[in-house]
Design a protein around this motif. Structure first.
Motif, PDB file in Angstrom:
ATOM      1  N   LEU A 159     -44.211 -28.228  41.166  1.00 25.00           N
ATOM      2  CA  LEU A 159     -44.839 -27.128  40.458  1.00 25.00           C
ATOM      3  C   LEU A 159     -46.348 -27.118  40.719  1.00 25.00           C
ATOM      4  N   PRO A 160     -46.984 -25.968  40.648  1.00 24.07           N
ATOM      5  CA  PRO A 160     -48.433 -25.913  40.860  1.00 24.07           C
ATOM      6  C   PRO A 160     -49.191 -26.607  39.733  1.00 24.07           C
ATOM      7  N   ALA A 161     -50.382 -27.073  40.041  1.00 22.90           N
ATOM      8  CA  ALA A 161     -51.222 -27.752  39.046  1.00 22.90           C
ATOM      9  C   ALA A 161     -52.016 -26.713  38.264  1.00 22.90           C
ATOM     10  N   GLY A 162     -51.314 -25.928  37.460  1.00 22.61           N
ATOM     11  CA  GLY A 162     -51.954 -24.869  36.693  1.00 22.61           C
ATOM     12  C   GLY A 162     -52.278 -25.286  35.273  1.00 22.61           C
ATOM     13  N   GLU A 163     -52.565 -24.277  34.451  1.00 19.97           N
ATOM     14  CA  GLU A 163     -52.891 -24.506  33.044  1.00 19.97           C
ATOM     15  C   GLU A 163     -51.630 -24.398  32.192  1.00 19.97           C
ATOM     16  N   VAL A 213     -46.369 -46.251  39.436  1.00 23.19           N
ATOM     17  CA  VAL A 213     -46.460 -45.053  40.244  1.00 23.19           C
ATOM     18  C   VAL A 213     -46.817 -43.887  39.351  1.00 23.19           C
ATOM     19  N   SER A 214     -47.878 -43.164  39.702  1.00 20.89           N
ATOM     20  CA  SER A 214     -48.297 -42.005  38.925  1.00 20.89           C
ATOM     21  C   SER A 214     -47.520 -40.784  39.374  1.00 20.89           C
ATOM     22  N   HIS A 215     -46.938 -40.050  38.432  1.00 24.31           N
ATOM     23  CA  HIS A 215     -46.154 -38.869  38.774  1.00 24.31           C
ATOM     24  C   HIS A 215     -47.029 -37.713  39.213  1.00 24.31           C
ATOM     25  N   SER A 216     -48.318 -37.761  38.900  1.00 25.22           N
ATOM     26  CA  SER A 216     -49.185 -36.640  39.241  1.00 25.22           C
ATOM     27  C   SER A 216     -49.542 -36.612  40.723  1.00 25.22           C
ATOM     28  N   SER A 262     -38.267 -30.503  34.834  1.00 26.01           N
ATOM     29  CA  SER A 262     -39.592 -30.835  34.314  1.00 26.01           C
ATOM     30  C   SER A 262     -40.459 -29.595  34.421  1.00 26.01           C
ATOM     31  N   THR A 263     -41.238 -29.308  33.370  1.00 24.23           N
ATOM     32  CA  THR A 263     -42.128 -28.148  33.385  1.00 24.23           C
ATOM     33  C   THR A 263     -43.597 -28.573  33.406  1.00 24.23           C
ATOM     34  N   ALA A 264     -43.867 -29.875  33.526  1.00 27.08           N
ATOM     35  CA  ALA A 264     -45.244 -30.370  33.537  1.00 27.08           C
ATOM     36  C   ALA A 264     -45.980 -29.870  34.776  1.00 27.08           C
ATOM     37  N   ALA A 265     -47.190 -29.393  34.584  1.00 24.00           N
ATOM     38  CA  ALA A 265     -47.984 -28.886  35.702  1.00 24.00           C
ATOM     39  C   ALA A 265     -48.162 -29.959  36.767  1.00 24.00           C
ATOM     40  N   GLY A 266     -47.906 -29.606  38.019  1.00 20.82           N
ATOM     41  CA  GLY A 266     -48.061 -30.533  39.129  1.00 20.82           C
ATOM     42  C   GLY A 266     -46.925 -31.511  39.318  1.00 20.82           C
ATOM     43  N   SER A 267     -45.904 -31.443  38.478  1.00 29.30           N
ATOM     44  CA  SER A 267     -44.810 -32.411  38.569  1.00 29.30           C
ATOM     45  C   SER A 267     -43.757 -31.975  39.571  1.00 29.30           C
ATOM     46  N   THR A 276     -47.966 -20.348  45.333  1.00 30.95           N
ATOM     47  CA  THR A 276     -48.448 -21.633  44.814  1.00 30.95           C
ATOM     48  C   THR A 276     -47.510 -22.786  45.124  1.00 30.95           C
ATOM     49  N   ILE A 277     -46.330 -22.491  45.664  1.00 25.99           N
ATOM     50  CA  ILE A 277     -45.372 -23.526  46.037  1.00 25.99           C
ATOM     51  C   ILE A 277     -45.242 -23.548  47.558  1.00 25.99           C
TER      52      ILE A 277
END
Length: 231
Positions: A131-135, A176-179, A35-40, A67-68
């Motif tokens: 992953l970090p919660a980036g842009e 359950v929220s993945h974020s 997964s490449t989603a930010a914060g995932s 950041t990790i």
């Protein structure tokens, strides 16, 4: 040199160049994320496809960006694995309460237990992490040092294994929220959804079976009546 010879030479040179480009690209140590989603939460897999100028690979050292904070290495039967912790510049609060977090995993080191990875053979090393919660478009870099029996290669700069962040996923699955969930929460929710899907499939198949049975009985009755009418 006649025109036909020149054309043939140009075609061969072009074919060689076309084949050389992907071969060169595949020669680098690469990183692929589930997964490449930010914060995932994701599993980043590093692939090592060759040695150092023919020499077997003995150690693979993966550096983690600041950041990790936490990482769980996956066991590879042919390698031992160790983690090296480094202090954080500033302590951060634990999402589970308790004392603030003052250090993080800065390196994961895989060492061959079988005499090394022979040049020309490929192996992979997987790390579970958040992953970090980036842009969107932010690049998370994982410098890798490949130490061989003779020599070493450090994959940084343009050749650094990396993951490019995509949009964060906010929707919930099974409540359950993945974020903001933990890997265990996500796994439990996925299992619940999977069980529900299996149950729905079973019910659907059961209903279809009943319908098919009714159609079969009806067809048999009509066939018998038709046979009696003919006689």
């Amino acid at each position: 040199m006649n025109n036909r010879t020149r054309i043939t030479a140009a075609l061969l040179a072009g074919s060689a160049l076309a084949l050389a480009v992907p071969t060169s690209a595949l020669a680098h140590v690469s990183a692929t994320a589930s997964s490449t989603a930010a914060g995932s939460y994701t599993v980043v897999t590093f692939a090592v496809p060759h040695g150092c100028d023919g020499s077997p690979t003995q150690v693979v050292t993966i550096d983690l960006p600041e950041t990790i904070v936490s990482v769980t290495p996956t066991v590879n039967p042919s390698w031992s694995v160790e983690t090296a912790r480094v202090p954080l510049a500033e302590p951060i609060e634990s999402v589970h309460g308790g004392d603030p977090i003052t250090d993080r995993v800065g390196q994961v080191v895989y060492t061959s237990t079988t005499g090394g990875l022979t040049d020309g053979l490929r192996d992979t090393f997987a790390l579970s992490l958040q992953l970090p919660a980036g842009e969107v478009g932010d690049v998370v870099e994982f410098p890798v040092t490949q130490t061989c029996t003779e020599g070493s290669v450090t994959w940084t700069g343009d050749d650094v294994p990396s993951v490019t962040l995509t949009a964060a996923v906010d929707e919930t699955h099974g409540g359950v929220s993945h974020s903001d969930s933990t890997p265990a929460d996500v796994a439990a929710a996925s299992a619940a959804v999977g069980a529900t899907n299996v149950d729905l499939v079973a019910r659907t198949l059961g209903i279809l079976g009943i319908v098919v049975g009714i159609i079969g009985v009806t067809a048999a009755i009509i066939s018998r009546r038709s046979a009696r009418a003919r006689s």
